[in-house]
Design a protein around this motif. Structure first.
Motif, PDB file in Angstrom:
ATOM      1  N   TRP A   5      -4.471   5.893  -4.404  1.00  0.00           N
ATOM      2  CA  TRP A   5      -4.311   4.380  -3.502  1.00  0.00           C
ATOM      3  C   TRP A   5      -5.214   3.599  -2.943  1.00  0.00           C
ATOM      4  O   TRP A   5      -6.244   4.080  -2.424  1.00  0.00           O
ATOM      5  CB  TRP A   5      -3.058   4.586  -2.782  1.00  0.00           C
ATOM      6  N   CYS A   7      -6.095   0.695  -0.613  1.00  0.00           N
ATOM      7  CA  CYS A   7      -5.170   0.092   0.566  1.00  0.00           C
ATOM      8  C   CYS A   7      -5.642  -1.758   1.022  1.00  0.00           C
ATOM      9  O   CYS A   7      -6.952  -1.693   0.670  1.00  0.00           O
ATOM     10  CB  CYS A   7      -6.229   0.517   1.799  1.00  0.00           C
ATOM     11  N   LEU A  19       1.412  -0.090   6.226  1.00  0.00           N
ATOM     12  CA  LEU A  19       0.477  -0.520   5.683  1.00  0.00           C
ATOM     13  C   LEU A  19       0.616  -0.861   4.141  1.00  0.00           C
ATOM     14  O   LEU A  19       1.973  -0.463   3.700  1.00  0.00           O
ATOM     15  CB  LEU A  19      -0.650   0.948   5.280  1.00  0.00           C
ATOM     16  N   TRP A  21      -0.145  -1.659   0.785  1.00  0.00           N
ATOM     17  CA  TRP A  21      -1.311  -1.089  -0.628  1.00  0.00           C
ATOM     18  C   TRP A  21      -1.494  -1.323  -2.059  1.00  0.00           C
ATOM     19  O   TRP A  21      -0.592  -2.358  -2.792  1.00  0.00           O
ATOM     20  CB  TRP A  21      -0.532   0.758  -1.791  1.00  0.00           C
ATOM     21  N   THR A 255      -7.744  -0.228  10.632  1.00  0.00           N
ATOM     22  CA  THR A 255      -7.187   0.057   9.737  1.00  0.00           C
ATOM     23  C   THR A 255      -7.852  -0.859   8.503  1.00  0.00           C
ATOM     24  O   THR A 255      -8.154  -0.977   7.266  1.00  0.00           O
ATOM     25  CB  THR A 255      -5.524  -0.729   9.272  1.00  0.00           C
ATOM     26  N   THR A 259      -9.443  -1.215   4.278  1.00  0.00           N
ATOM     27  CA  THR A 259      -9.795  -2.058   2.698  1.00  0.00           C
ATOM     28  C   THR A 259     -10.361  -1.595   2.213  1.00  0.00           C
ATOM     29  O   THR A 259     -11.923  -1.432   1.969  1.00  0.00           O
ATOM     30  CB  THR A 259      -9.299  -3.550   3.381  1.00  0.00           C
TER      31      THR A 259
END
Length: 298
Positions: A5, A7, A19, A21, A255, A259
């Protein structure tokens, strides 16, 4: 073949953090949830593009940057940005706010009225209060006036925010600091006439972020890397940061570092090369905060 996946980062809304995706799929981030993922061997981080458009060359970008954009896409992304002062003709109304992140860590900022308090959640503001509302440029002038007169910045480094989240003072103490600054702001002359002032109405995000009983974090993930993985129990989410309880203690994962990577699921033994700690990405030590000697931290 292992499924991967891409991000797109963390998104805050009235329903809490998720989050996001590629393709629009989301993963809610509730306390107690297990977070486990890895980067496949040979994987690279690619530019996320700008303003909803993919990077035309899928440029490889640094694993340490939080923007995940190549130079050209970063330039395009800031071409119509309030933060970069390149969107002066935005007709939408804006709010001016004071945000509290820890003792002595208060900032002033602006956000679009239509976004509500999402901007404060994105920044990890523990407590905040609105100061006023008006047109963009009037709100910006108010922000500059208050920043200079009150001696508060328009940015607080995330490293400073992370250092104190687990040792915050009682709600009354942080509200008192915010109230004092709000009162000083209201006494100032020079506010633009088009900005309507707001009363002091503090909003606290302690419960939303899961900060009550948050274990002190001693490390933060410095960057993601091919072949690395992380696995831990989610114990708090503040701004872009996930606070994970792993075999080596509490670890913070920004986070924004996720990415641009193609990620895959990781088993309970993720991080086996590290003795089953749950983290094999490079980490850095965090400063140890002491609520009683805050003045010596920074």
């Amino acid at each position: 073949m292992r499924r991967v996946w891409t991000c797109s980062g963390l998104r805050w809304s009235g329903d809490g953090p998720v989050l996001v995706w590629g393709g629009g799929r989301t993963s809610p981030l509730a306390p107690g949830r297990r977070v486990a993922f890895g980067v496949v061997d040979g994987g690279v981080r690619t530019c996320v593009g700008a303003r909803g458009n993919a990077c035309p060359v899928r440029a490889v970008v640094s694993p340490r940057g939080t923007g995940a954009r190549c130079e050209e896409c970063a330039r395009l992304d800031r071409a119509h940005s309030v933060a970069a002062d390149t969107l002066a003709d935005d007709p939408r109304p804006y709010r001016v706010y004071l945000a509290w992140f820890g003792p002595g860590m208060v900032k002033v900022g602006i956000t679009r009225v239509e976004r509500g308090s999402v901007r404060l959640l994105e920044q990890g503001a523990v407590t905040f209060s609105w100061l006023g509302q008006g047109p963009l440029m009037a709100a910006r002038r108010t922000e500059e006036l208050l920043r200079a007169a009150l001696g508060v910045p328009d940015r607080i480094p995330y490293a400073d925010k992370r250092a104190v989240r687990a040792v915050l003072p009682e709600p009354g103490e942080r509200v008192a600091e915010l109230r004092e600054l709000h009162g000083r702001a209201g006494d100032l002359d020079g506010w633009p006439e088009s900005v309507v002032r707001a009363p002091f109405e503090p909003v606290d995000h302690t419960d939303v972020f899961g900060l009550a009983g948050l274990p002190p974090a001693r490390e933060a993930v410095r960057e993601l890397a091919a072949g690395g993985a992380v696995s831990g129990e989610l114990c708090g989410v503040a701004g872009p940061d996930l606070h994970l309880l792993t075999g080596r203690g509490a670890v913070v994962l920004d986070t924004r570092l996720m990415t641009g990577w193609d990620l895959t699921g990781a088993g309970a033994g993720a991080g086996g090369a590290d003795g089953g700690s749950g983290v094999t990405f490079p980490v850095r030590e965090l400063p140890v905060a002491d609520a009683g000697v805050q003045d010596g931290l920074f």
